[in-house]
Scaffold this motif. Structure first.
Motif, PDB file in Angstrom:
ATOM      1  N   ASP A 146       0.838  -1.207   0.000  1.00  0.00           N
ATOM      2  CA  ASP A 146       0.000   0.000   0.000  1.00  0.00           C
ATOM      3  C   ASP A 146       0.870   1.252   0.000  1.00  0.00           C
ATOM      4  O   ASP A 146       0.585   2.224  -0.715  1.00  0.00           O
ATOM      5  CB  ASP A 146      -0.910   0.015   1.232  1.00  0.00           C
ATOM      6  N   ALA A 147       1.935   1.247   0.814  1.00  0.00           N
ATOM      7  CA  ALA A 147       2.815   2.416   0.897  1.00  0.00           C
ATOM      8  C   ALA A 147       3.525   2.656  -0.431  1.00  0.00           C
ATOM      9  O   ALA A 147       3.672   3.804  -0.872  1.00  0.00           O
ATOM     10  CB  ALA A 147       3.833   2.224   2.018  1.00  0.00           C
ATOM     11  N   ILE A 148       3.962   1.592  -1.072  1.00  0.00           N
ATOM     12  CA  ILE A 148       4.653   1.732  -2.357  1.00  0.00           C
ATOM     13  C   ILE A 148       3.707   2.308  -3.413  1.00  0.00           C
ATOM     14  O   ILE A 148       4.078   3.204  -4.184  1.00  0.00           O
ATOM     15  CB  ILE A 148       5.218   0.375  -2.805  1.00  0.00           C
ATOM     16  N   GLU A 149       2.475   1.807  -3.430  1.00  0.00           N
ATOM     17  CA  GLU A 149       1.502   2.335  -4.402  1.00  0.00           C
ATOM     18  C   GLU A 149       1.182   3.793  -4.101  1.00  0.00           C
ATOM     19  O   GLU A 149       1.096   4.625  -5.015  1.00  0.00           O
ATOM     20  CB  GLU A 149       0.225   1.491  -4.366  1.00  0.00           C
ATOM     21  N   ALA A 150       1.026   4.114  -2.811  1.00  0.00           N
ATOM     22  CA  ALA A 150       0.714   5.499  -2.426  1.00  0.00           C
ATOM     23  C   ALA A 150       1.849   6.443  -2.800  1.00  0.00           C
ATOM     24  O   ALA A 150       1.616   7.600  -3.176  1.00  0.00           O
ATOM     25  CB  ALA A 150       0.444   5.568  -0.921  1.00  0.00           C
ATOM     26  N   ALA A 151       3.078   5.966  -2.714  1.00  0.00           N
ATOM     27  CA  ALA A 151       4.231   6.826  -3.008  1.00  0.00           C
ATOM     28  C   ALA A 151       4.257   7.282  -4.454  1.00  0.00           C
ATOM     29  O   ALA A 151       4.883   8.304  -4.783  1.00  0.00           O
ATOM     30  CB  ALA A 151       5.527   6.084  -2.676  1.00  0.00           C
ATOM     31  N   VAL A 200      10.430  11.544   7.023  1.00  0.00           N
ATOM     32  CA  VAL A 200       9.120  11.073   7.491  1.00  0.00           C
ATOM     33  C   VAL A 200       9.140   9.552   7.529  1.00  0.00           C
ATOM     34  O   VAL A 200       9.599   8.908   6.580  1.00  0.00           O
ATOM     35  CB  VAL A 200       7.970  11.544   6.565  1.00  0.00           C
ATOM     36  N   LEU A 201       8.641   8.973   8.619  1.00  0.00           N
ATOM     37  CA  LEU A 201       8.463   7.525   8.689  1.00  0.00           C
ATOM     38  C   LEU A 201       7.058   7.167   8.221  1.00  0.00           C
ATOM     39  O   LEU A 201       6.073   7.769   8.668  1.00  0.00           O
ATOM     40  CB  LEU A 201       8.657   7.020  10.119  1.00  0.00           C
ATOM     41  N   VAL A 202       6.966   6.200   7.336  1.00  0.00           N
ATOM     42  CA  VAL A 202       5.669   5.652   6.914  1.00  0.00           C
ATOM     43  C   VAL A 202       5.523   4.296   7.571  1.00  0.00           C
ATOM     44  O   VAL A 202       6.387   3.424   7.433  1.00  0.00           O
ATOM     45  CB  VAL A 202       5.579   5.542   5.380  1.00  0.00           C
ATOM     46  N   PHE A 203       4.441   4.119   8.306  1.00  0.00           N
ATOM     47  CA  PHE A 203       4.254   2.885   9.085  1.00  0.00           C
ATOM     48  C   PHE A 203       2.851   2.338   8.825  1.00  0.00           C
ATOM     49  O   PHE A 203       1.922   2.566   9.597  1.00  0.00           O
ATOM     50  CB  PHE A 203       4.452   3.173  10.579  1.00  0.00           C
ATOM     51  N   PRO A 204       2.681   1.594   7.721  1.00  0.00           N
ATOM     52  CA  PRO A 204       1.349   1.128   7.309  1.00  0.00           C
ATOM     53  C   PRO A 204       0.953  -0.191   7.967  1.00  0.00           C
ATOM     54  O   PRO A 204       0.565  -1.144   7.298  1.00  0.00           O
ATOM     55  CB  PRO A 204       1.512   0.974   5.799  1.00  0.00           C
ATOM     56  N   VAL A 232       5.170  10.816  11.601  1.00  0.00           N
ATOM     57  CA  VAL A 232       4.843   9.450  11.185  1.00  0.00           C
ATOM     58  C   VAL A 232       3.512   9.448  10.439  1.00  0.00           C
ATOM     59  O   VAL A 232       2.519   9.987  10.928  1.00  0.00           O
ATOM     60  CB  VAL A 232       4.766   8.501  12.398  1.00  0.00           C
ATOM     61  N   VAL A 233       3.525   8.858   9.257  1.00  0.00           N
ATOM     62  CA  VAL A 233       2.278   8.578   8.539  1.00  0.00           C
ATOM     63  C   VAL A 233       1.971   7.113   8.790  1.00  0.00           C
ATOM     64  O   VAL A 233       2.761   6.233   8.434  1.00  0.00           O
ATOM     65  CB  VAL A 233       2.420   8.852   7.029  1.00  0.00           C
ATOM     66  N   ALA A 234       0.851   6.847   9.443  1.00  0.00           N
ATOM     67  CA  ALA A 234       0.546   5.478   9.864  1.00  0.00           C
ATOM     68  C   ALA A 234      -0.918   5.163   9.620  1.00  0.00           C
ATOM     69  O   ALA A 234      -1.724   6.033   9.271  1.00  0.00           O
ATOM     70  CB  ALA A 234       0.884   5.297  11.348  1.00  0.00           C
ATOM     71  N   PRO A 254      -6.596   1.558   7.499  1.00  0.00           N
ATOM     72  CA  PRO A 254      -5.795   0.429   7.030  1.00  0.00           C
ATOM     73  C   PRO A 254      -6.173   0.004   5.619  1.00  0.00           C
ATOM     74  O   PRO A 254      -7.355   0.020   5.251  1.00  0.00           O
ATOM     75  CB  PRO A 254      -6.115  -0.677   8.045  1.00  0.00           C
ATOM     76  N   HIS A 255      -5.165  -0.348   4.842  1.00  0.00           N
ATOM     77  CA  HIS A 255      -5.363  -0.830   3.470  1.00  0.00           C
ATOM     78  C   HIS A 255      -6.142   0.163   2.615  1.00  0.00           C
ATOM     79  O   HIS A 255      -6.895  -0.227   1.718  1.00  0.00           O
ATOM     80  CB  HIS A 255      -6.058  -2.194   3.465  1.00  0.00           C
ATOM     81  N   ASN A 256      -5.947   1.442   2.884  1.00  0.00           N
ATOM     82  CA  ASN A 256      -6.586   2.488   2.101  1.00  0.00           C
ATOM     83  C   ASN A 256      -5.487   3.286   1.401  1.00  0.00           C
ATOM     84  O   ASN A 256      -4.914   4.208   1.977  1.00  0.00           O
ATOM     85  CB  ASN A 256      -7.421   3.395   3.021  1.00  0.00           C
ATOM     86  N   VAL A 257      -5.195   2.897   0.178  1.00  0.00           N
ATOM     87  CA  VAL A 257      -4.092   3.534  -0.551  1.00  0.00           C
ATOM     88  C   VAL A 257      -4.374   5.012  -0.777  1.00  0.00           C
ATOM     89  O   VAL A 257      -3.485   5.854  -0.655  1.00  0.00           O
ATOM     90  CB  VAL A 257      -3.849   2.805  -1.892  1.00  0.00           C
ATOM     91  N   ASP A 258      -5.616   5.335  -1.100  1.00  0.00           N
ATOM     92  CA  ASP A 258      -5.965   6.740  -1.329  1.00  0.00           C
ATOM     93  C   ASP A 258      -5.702   7.585  -0.083  1.00  0.00           C
ATOM     94  O   ASP A 258      -5.130   8.680  -0.165  1.00  0.00           O
ATOM     95  CB  ASP A 258      -7.437   6.870  -1.731  1.00  0.00           C
ATOM     96  N   GLY A 259      -6.110   7.082   1.081  1.00  0.00           N
ATOM     97  CA  GLY A 259      -5.899   7.819   2.321  1.00  0.00           C
ATOM     98  C   GLY A 259      -4.434   7.951   2.669  1.00  0.00           C
ATOM     99  O   GLY A 259      -3.971   9.007   3.121  1.00  0.00           O
ATOM    100  N   LEU A 260      -3.680   6.884   2.454  1.00  0.00           N
ATOM    101  CA  LEU A 260      -2.247   6.910   2.740  1.00  0.00           C
ATOM    102  C   LEU A 260      -1.540   7.882   1.800  1.00  0.00           C
ATOM    103  O   LEU A 260      -0.688   8.683   2.224  1.00  0.00           O
ATOM    104  CB  LEU A 260      -1.667   5.500   2.585  1.00  0.00           C
TER     105      LEU A 260
END
Length: 334
Positions: free
Chosen positions: A191-196, A225-229, A251-253, A274-280
């Motif tokens: 999810d984090a990779i797709e959001a990036a 920034v730490l991303v913690f999905p 932190v983006v979590a 959780p598991h919300n790529v758009d939100g992340l």
């Protein structure tokens, strides 16, 4: 007593005035990293606790690996009488290690403290159900047991860290996002990779599996920034998030289990479902596009990180140990 309020200490150094002249002997049983079993998040957390208690002059601390075959023998040995034993385990390991340690403590008439890693404990059983004191990571877990017969023995002991103060100035813009994967199995990385992919062109996300504590600290120092999905079932209060905040990283979590106890949306980071790529993606992009927001979250992250330094929590545990070793009930609840 107010939740998480510091206990009044009788001396400026935090040692209870009722402490004996001779230090209390404490055996800490937990996961020690080895060639056979590499250090993981629980091992780092256990090591941080042991390091903190070893600096306490009113305690004489020994360590033992939770998987060692001689743990019970050490507790029962007449020439190594302990005033308290503290068992540090995950919920999954509680049954395996807890019964033998509990039985040895009963035979030796030594009080037992059970500290449970993570946030996945649903019920107290085995050694945790009969220990004189049970330490849980999160407020949510403490509240889960408030209306049970165990409530009087439960205390909160969160994940603490003591990273050195950041030497270099904090960056003024958020351009270097990082996922630090300690286990190699962290949920939500895809999810984090797709959001990036929706970050501004000059911002990027790096995903790294950290092999050591030094790796973690280096990676945090090199990023903004730490991303913690996280979406793991047993997630508690991750040490990586605490370390990031002590380093000044927002932190983006995900809004998952106890994560909001650490990451307060708009104060020290941003939260997404959780598991919300758009939100992340929206949260990451907000920090990248607003320098004012980024700086405000940096300041909030540093304040939060300071609250989770061992020096703020160690006196509580020291008091509980002295109380139990003296045959008194612990002096405060979770």
């Amino acid at each position: 007593m107010e939740r998480n309020a510091p206990f009044p200490m009788d001396r400026p150094d935090g040692i209870p005035a009722t402490a004996p002249r001779n230090p209390r002997r404490v055996l800490l049983v937990g996961p020690l990293g080895s060639e056979r079993r590499p250090a993981n998040e629980a091992a780092h957390t256990f090591s941080a606790l042991a390091d903190a208690l070893e600096r306490e002059p009113s305690l004489d601390v020994d360590r033992s690996d939770v998987s060692a075959e001689d743990v019970a023998d050490r507790i029962l040995a007449p020439d190594s009488r302990f005033d308290a034993v503290m068992l540090n385990v995950s919920p999954a390991d509680l049954r395996c290690a807890g019964d033998a340690v509990r039985a040895a403590c009963r035979s030796a008439q030594t009080p037992l403290i059970v500290r449970v890693f993570g946030g996945g404990l649903e019920r107290l059983e085995g050694s945790a159900s009969t220990a004189e004191c049970v330490l849980l990571e999160t407020r949510a877990l403490c509240e889960h047991f408030e209306e049970t017969e165990h409530a009087g023995r439960i205390r909160q002991w969160p994940t603490t860290r003591d990273l050195p103060a950041r030497q270099q100035p904090l960056p003024s813009r958020a351009r270097r996002f990082v996922v630090v994967d300690r286990s190699g199995e962290q949920d939500g990385i895809r999810d984090a990779i797709e959001a990036a992919g929706r970050l501004p062109a000059d911002a990027k996300l790096t995903v790294v599996k950290a092999e050591s504590e030094d790796d973690v600290r280096r990676l945090l120092a090199e990023h903004d920034v730490l991303v913690f999905p996280a979406c793991e079932a047993g997630a508690g209060m991750p040490g990586t998030v605490v370390e990031a905040m002590q380093t000044g990283l927002p932190v983006v979590a995900t809004r998952w289990r106890a994560i909001p106890e650490l990451v307060e949306d708009g104060e020290n980071g941003l939260l997404a479902a959780p598991h919300n790529v758009d939100g992340l993606a929206a949260a990451m992009r907000r920090i990248a596009e607003s320098d004012d927001l980024f700086r405000r979250l940096q300041a909030g992250a540093q304040r939060t990180g300071e609250r989770f330094r061992a020096r703020h929590w160690r006196p509580r545990l020291v008091r509980w140990i002295h109380d139990l070793a003296s045959g008194k009930p612990s002096s405060a609840t979770c």
